[in-house]
Design a protein around this motif. Structure first.
Motif, PDB file in Angstrom:
ATOM      1  N   SER A   1      21.043 -25.470  41.230  1.00 55.96           N
ATOM      2  CA  SER A   1      21.409 -25.071  42.812  1.00 55.96           C
ATOM      3  C   SER A   1      20.837 -24.996  43.881  1.00 55.96           C
ATOM      4  CB  SER A   1      22.461 -24.026  41.886  1.00 55.96           C
ATOM      5  OG  SER A   1      21.276 -23.154  41.622  1.00 55.96           O
TER       6      SER A   1
ATOM      7  N   ARG B   1      29.607 -24.918  44.823  1.00 53.25           N
ATOM      8  CA  ARG B   1      29.919 -23.880  43.747  1.00 53.25           C
ATOM      9  C   ARG B   1      30.747 -23.086  44.145  1.00 53.25           C
ATOM     10  NH1 ARG B   1      30.842 -22.720  39.312  1.00 53.25           N
ATOM     11  NH2 ARG B   1      29.145 -21.817  38.677  1.00 53.25           N
ATOM     12  N   ASP B   2      31.191 -22.814  45.774  1.00 53.86           N
ATOM     13  CA  ASP B   2      31.994 -22.263  46.427  1.00 53.86           C
ATOM     14  C   ASP B   2      32.977 -22.621  46.957  1.00 53.86           C
ATOM     15  OD1 ASP B   2      31.260 -19.763  48.167  1.00 53.86           O
ATOM     16  OD2 ASP B   2      31.994 -20.195  49.343  1.00 53.86           O
TER      17      ASP B   2
ATOM     18  N   GLY C   1      31.014 -19.029  40.087  1.00 49.93           N
ATOM     19  CA  GLY C   1      29.932 -18.392  39.214  1.00 49.93           C
ATOM     20  C   GLY C   1      31.102 -17.339  39.188  1.00 49.93           C
ATOM     21  N   ALA C   2      30.406 -16.256  39.778  1.00 49.29           N
ATOM     22  CA  ALA C   2      31.628 -14.859  40.088  1.00 49.29           C
ATOM     23  C   ALA C   2      32.764 -14.806  39.901  1.00 49.29           C
ATOM     24  CB  ALA C   2      31.423 -14.407  40.914  1.00 49.29           C
TER      25      ALA C   2
ATOM     26  N   SER D   1      34.797 -12.502  45.927  1.00 48.89           N
ATOM     27  CA  SER D   1      33.813 -13.212  45.708  1.00 48.89           C
ATOM     28  C   SER D   1      33.988 -14.604  45.980  1.00 48.89           C
ATOM     29  CB  SER D   1      32.776 -13.163  44.604  1.00 48.89           C
ATOM     30  OG  SER D   1      32.258 -14.512  44.504  1.00 48.89           O
ATOM     31  N   THR D   2      33.446 -15.285  47.262  1.00 50.66           N
ATOM     32  CA  THR D   2      33.779 -16.797  47.027  1.00 50.66           C
ATOM     33  C   THR D   2      32.940 -18.108  45.646  1.00 50.66           C
ATOM     34  OG1 THR D   2      32.531 -17.173  48.739  1.00 50.66           O
ATOM     35  CG2 THR D   2      34.761 -16.456  49.023  1.00 50.66           C
ATOM     36  N   SER D   3      32.359 -17.270  45.601  1.00 46.28           N
ATOM     37  CA  SER D   3      31.249 -17.534  44.659  1.00 46.28           C
ATOM     38  C   SER D   3      32.430 -17.955  42.938  1.00 46.28           C
ATOM     39  CB  SER D   3      29.860 -17.157  44.440  1.00 46.28           C
ATOM     40  OG  SER D   3      29.479 -17.651  42.947  1.00 46.28           O
TER      41      SER D   3
ATOM     42  N   GLY E   1      23.217 -20.813  45.447  1.00 46.59           N
ATOM     43  CA  GLY E   1      24.681 -21.437  44.540  1.00 46.59           C
ATOM     44  C   GLY E   1      25.375 -21.657  44.993  1.00 46.59           C
ATOM     45  N   MET E   2      26.022 -21.857  46.143  1.00 46.09           N
ATOM     46  CA  MET E   2      26.901 -22.584  46.742  1.00 46.09           C
ATOM     47  C   MET E   2      27.088 -24.068  46.652  1.00 46.09           C
ATOM     48  SD  MET E   2      26.889 -21.078  50.982  1.00 46.09           S
ATOM     49  CE  MET E   2      28.850 -21.840  50.988  1.00 46.09           C
TER      50      MET E   2
ATOM     51  N   TYR F   1      40.546 -14.857  45.841  1.00 40.49           N
ATOM     52  CA  TYR F   1      38.919 -13.783  46.964  1.00 40.49           C
ATOM     53  C   TYR F   1      39.447 -12.862  46.725  1.00 40.49           C
ATOM     54  CZ  TYR F   1      36.092 -12.479  50.544  1.00 40.49           C
ATOM     55  OH  TYR F   1      35.845 -11.234  50.938  1.00 40.49           O
TER      56      TYR F   1
END
Lengths: 465, 511
Positions: free
Chosen positions: A53, A116-117, A180-181, A176-178, A57-58, A171
């Motif tokens: 990534s 990923r975002d 993964g989160a 979070s906008t990720s 991570g985006m 959101y």
């Protein structure tokens, strides 16, 4: 193998710039330039290795991203190739415009595959979608094209709005906008609501029933090489988004989406196949059959497992070759006969045996007949569903395959059984012939030796779960 | 290294098809010669397999001439072939029918290159189904055996000349019932509908066995839950049963067989319907013993309807080809009935009937094809007195007819008597009544047709007709010879069949 995270995106950007400059200076070589550029990028994509990534991570260049990017690029390469030397005057006059828009949409897909975002994802989604609306109405002097474009645009905007609305809930629920989160966030009603809304929006994009109504008109009105591409590449992009948002990293919670996907798959297969039955225009026929194909892919989604996801990826590859090939043959016949009706195919086997054989292979592939790609595709998604005990879904799908074969065989009947109205060969431009040949090779190769692609798909899908 | 003889048998016709497509573009004679030679090689090899099959060791060794080649190891798909007493007989039947079929359709004129290529590709599928031991490969071959049929019937078939009347005339206008295109589509869709059930059944067994293998032998060794067995057996019964022409899913068969060109009718009625029955016995009963026992009443009951309904329908037809086609429905009922009795005699009778009926109906369709080609008619009551002008064809038709109604000395008799014995010994003795009634009705319609067409007063319209010629004689002699030979020497077939049915029954009856 090379690891370069933004290579393809930058490549497409550079290609767009080059197309723009050349287009301003003079129109002729734009198509060749764009096609050659995309072929080079396809080759580059085949040599690409995952590089993890970036951008905090985006943006992620994992196996899945590379797999589908190869699919996008290959589809685009074939689509652009088939349009070269097209007698369509609008295409010739506004070639720069056409290629720029198509490349812009491609860029959107490439970014989408890596997003990923939520924000990047939505941005890429819109970058992909907006050029599609324009391209659908490319023949702007024809009322049908304008109508289809407007319809597509309205439906598409609404679905984008629904996705954005849903994602705003996501959101709100997770902060979070990720992605993964979000995958790690505890389940909450708000999160589920947001994801359901986004699912409905995405169902528009992949044209699942009952969110499909833009498809037939858009396919009928758009320029054929574009439609061939439209019928496959954006669908693949939609599925990647589904995987990223609903499956990646959520573990066992992926199974939550299985009933929804199973229901969607059932109605999409039913709706697509049944509505395809009365069609007499081959482009509309392929549009509805394409909807049904999406239904079969959703069967893999209903499995909500690594193998299900992998089998969808394989299905997409098979679908790219089969469906694009079928559209391209329709284009060849339509150019020669001036008609897209099934009756235009009458006696094609005696007029142009190779073209008819190609079409037969594509139809058999779409129908899921052994020794061509589509058979393994269907088989594998059914397999994935059977693994999860969804025998009823497999039975529904398998029985509807028979319905699908009916309308595919009607075209085969026109080509092989009915007598031709005249005996002259159907003229095919070399570029179109070459792109049909590429599709035939793809369909046959995957039909005889599916293993390599299946294994690759399994490899990239397993880390998601 | 051992010679992969089963693969040779199965793929030889396919090689022939390729040769025909690529080399014999301009020469119709070369097309026919290639077809005759490749199917001839398969025939010789299958005779050899039949002779070399070790009857004494069969009870202990199971499948013989075993071949195995890993195709997709992670998923447990292997190219696995082997034959037992049932399948060698079926392979032999296929060889006889296709070899005769090549000669019987010697006169196909339009697009003969494609015709023979498709026909041979289809035969590879049929052989493959009978010899494959891997369920997945089995399924692939099954599809290969079904699909070329669409084009074969659609392009080279003939539409029924007897137009329906009354409400059926309306249905005809709306759907094209009776036309070859309709028949081709109907047949293909019905059979693929069946294959959908088969596919689900195979998947269910694959997942439930948990051995990650599609091998018949591995699945046979696994034991399945009775509830699963019940519904999977039902799926297989419906799936294969459609191909075997079970009532009420048989309607594709008369239309399809009547519309198909000669060699295709021969192959389809003679062999492909057997493939359905073979599937029920081999896969359904072989893998799901308790499901088969539980649902035997259904299989047998439906088979009784088949026998009587098929025979009554055959009586009502005025189109010669439809008579034969419906008689197939009736006889396939006897095949299924024999299997459903779950007795040694019944099962042997069932397998023997598959063979006997295959040869007989192949002969019938070959004869009908010849008659049609010469007289250009299939309408029974428009023809008459052909016995004078074509004595050879008339004699062959009479022999086939006598075998069909079970005259001693023909193989039909052996098959029927065994089936009746099985029915008597089974749990459902009343099955004997429809079975015998069916034989009686068969006598009515067969003799009626034979009398009208061949032995009635000669009609002045048909003086110029000729008897069978050259290559056509080859087909007739082979088929009549086999029919009579196995009538007098049933042991030739029954000994090997017994080596397969006895272990099968012991598995079914001892849970």
């Amino acid at each position: 193998m090379i690891a370069a995270p933004y290579l393809l995106e930058l490549g497409v950007g550079a290609l767009m710039l080059a197309v723009f400059v050349v287009g301003v200076l003079g129109r002729r070589p734009v198509g060749i330039l764009a096609t050659a550029g995309v072929f080079v990028l396809t080759a580059a994509a085949l040599a690409l290795a995952p590089s993890g990534s970036a951008l905090g991570g985006m943006f992620v260049q994992d196996g899945l991203a590379i797999f589908v990017k190869r699919v996008f690029l290959a589809a685009t390469a074939i689509g652009l190739l088939s349009g070269l030397g097209s007698p369509d005057r609008a295409m010739a006059r506004r070639s720069t415009e056409y290629h720029l828009l198509l490349l812009a949409s491609l860029l959107g897909m490439l970014v989408l595959a890596s997003a990923r975002d939520l924000i990047l994802l939505f941005l890429a989604f819109e970058l992909m979608s907006i050029p599609l609306y324009v391209l659908t109405g490319f023949a702007k002097r024809e009322p049908e094209a304008v109508e289809a474009s407007l319809k597509f645009f309205l439906v598409g905007s609404v679905s984008s709005a629904v996705i954005a609305y849903g994602l705003s809930f996501v959101y709100g629920a997770t902060g979070s906008t990720s992605l993964g989160a979000i995958a790690k966030a505890p389940a909450s009603p708000l999160l589920t609501l947001g994801l359901v809304a986004a699912l409905a929006g995405l169902a528009f994009k992949i044209a699942a029933f009952p969110f499909h109504m833009w498809v037939p008109d858009a396919y009928e009105a758009g320029p054929a090489p574009f439609v061939a591409w439209l019928s496959v590449a954006p669908k693949a992009a939609g599925f990647v988004t589904l995987f990223r948002v609903y499956f990646e990293g959520v573990g066992d919670r992926a199974a939550v989406w299985a009933p929804a996907a199973a229901a969607l798959a059932t109605v999409t297969m039913l709706g697509g196949n049944l509505m395809a039955l009365p069609q007499t225009n081959t482009k509309r026929l392929l549009a509805y059959s394409g909807i049904a194909q999406i239904g079969y892919m959703l069967v893999g989604m209903a499995a909500a497992s690594a193998s299900g996801t992998a089998m969808i990826l394989f299905y997409l590859v098979a679908y790219v070759f089969g469906n694009m090939g079928a559209f391209l043959v329709v284009e060849a016949v339509a150019r020669s006969e001036g008609s897209e009706a099934t009756s235009a195919f009458r006696g094609l086997a005696q007029r142009s045996p190779l073209l008819a054989l190609s079409m037969l292979l594509f139809l058999l592939s779409l129908g899921g007949i052994p020794f061509v790609a589509g058979f393994w595709a269907k088989l594998y998604v059914f397999w994935a569903a059977a693994e999860r005990g969804l025998y009823w879904l497999v039975l529904v799908g398998a029985v509807l395959t028979v319905v699908a074969l009916f309308y595919y065989l009607l075209v085969a009947r026109s080509m092989y059984i009915e007598a031709p109205a005249r005996m002259s060969r159907v003229p095919v431009t070399p570029a179109l012939a070459l792109s049909v040949l590429l599709c035939v090779l793809g369909v046959v190769f995957l039909g005889v030796y599916p293993k390599a692609v299946v294994m690759a798909a399994l490899r990239v899908a397993t880390p998601l779960f | 290294m051992r010679v992969p003889i089963l693969s040779l048998i199965a793929w030889m016709p396919f090689v022939g098809a390729l040769l025909i497509m690529f080399t014999a573009r301009r020469s119709p004679l070369a097309v026919r010669l290639i077809a005759a030679i490749t199917t001839g090689i398969s025939t010789v090899l299958s005779l050899w397999v039949y002779a070399a099959y070790d009857r004494d060791a069969a009870l202990t060794t199971g499948f013989q001439f075993y071949e195995k080649l890993a195709l997709v190891p992670p998923l447990g798909i292997n190219y696995e072939l082997g034959v037992d007493g049932i399948s060698i007989l079926m392979v032999l039947l296929t060889s006889i029918i296709i070899f005769a079929g090549v000669f019987a359709s010697w006169t196909v004129a339009t697009r003969s290159q494609e015709f023979y290529a498709l026909l041979l590709a289809l035969v590879t599928g049929v052989y493959g189904v009978f010899v494959s031991l891997d369920m997945f490969v089995f399924f692939l071959f099954y599809e290969l055996a079904v699909l070329p049929m669409y084009l074969l019937i659609g392009i080279w078939g003939s539409s029924g000349e007897v137009r329906p009347r009354g409400i059926f005339a309306w249905a005809y206008r709306e759907t094209g019932v009776g036309s070859k295109e309709y028949a081709a589509m109907k047949l293909t869709l019905y059979l693929l509908f069946g294959s959908a059930f088969i596919l689900v059944g195979i998947f269910a067994l694959y997942v439930a066995a948990g051995t990650a293998s599609f091998s018949f032998l591995d699945l046979e060794a696994a034991s399945f839950d009775p509830a699963l067995q019940r519904w999977v057996f039902l799926a297989f019964y419906v799936g294969f049963g459609i191909l075997a022409g079970i009532w009420p899913l048989h309607t594709w068969s008369p239309d399809g067989h009547a519309s198909a060109p000669t060699a295709v009718s021969m192959l389809h009625a003679g062999v492909l319907m057997k493939l359905g029955a073979y599937g029920v016995v081999r896969v359904g009963m072989g893998l799901l013993p308790s499901g088969a026992t539980e649902l035997a009443w259904l299989v047998g009951g439906i088979a009784c309807i088949n026998v009587v309904y098929g025979a009554l329908s055959a009586m009502a037809q005025v189109d010669l080809k439809y008579v034969i086609a419906y008689s197939s429905v009736s006889h396939m009922g006897l095949v299924m009935l024999g299997a459903a009795t779950l007795t040694e005699a019944g099962l042997n009778g069932s397998v023997f009937q598959m063979f006997a009926h295959g040869v007989m109906t192949g002969l019938f369709f070959a004869l009908v094809g010849l008659v049609y080609e010469k007289a250009h008619s299939r309408e029974i009551f428009r023809m008459g007195g052909f016995g004078r002008v074509m004595p050879g064809i008339a004699t062959a038709f009479t022999i086939a007819g006598l075998s069909s109604l079970g005259l001693p000395g023909t193989s039909g008799f052996v098959a029927e008597i065994l089936t009746f014995m099985g029915a008597w010994r089974s749990d459902h003795r009343w099955w004997l009544v429809p079975a015998v009634a069916g034989t009686f009705l068969t006598a009515v319609y067969v003799l009626r047709v034979a009398k009208q067409i061949f032995w009635g007063p000669p009609s002045p319209h048909f003086h110029h007709l000729e008897d069978a010629r050259g290559p056509e004689w080859v087909a007739l002699v082979i088929l009549v010879g086999v029919l009579v030979l196995f009538g007098f020497l049933p042991g030739v077939a029954l000994v090997p069949v017994d080596t397969a049915t006895v272990p099968l029954l012991s598995r079914i009856l001892q849970p």
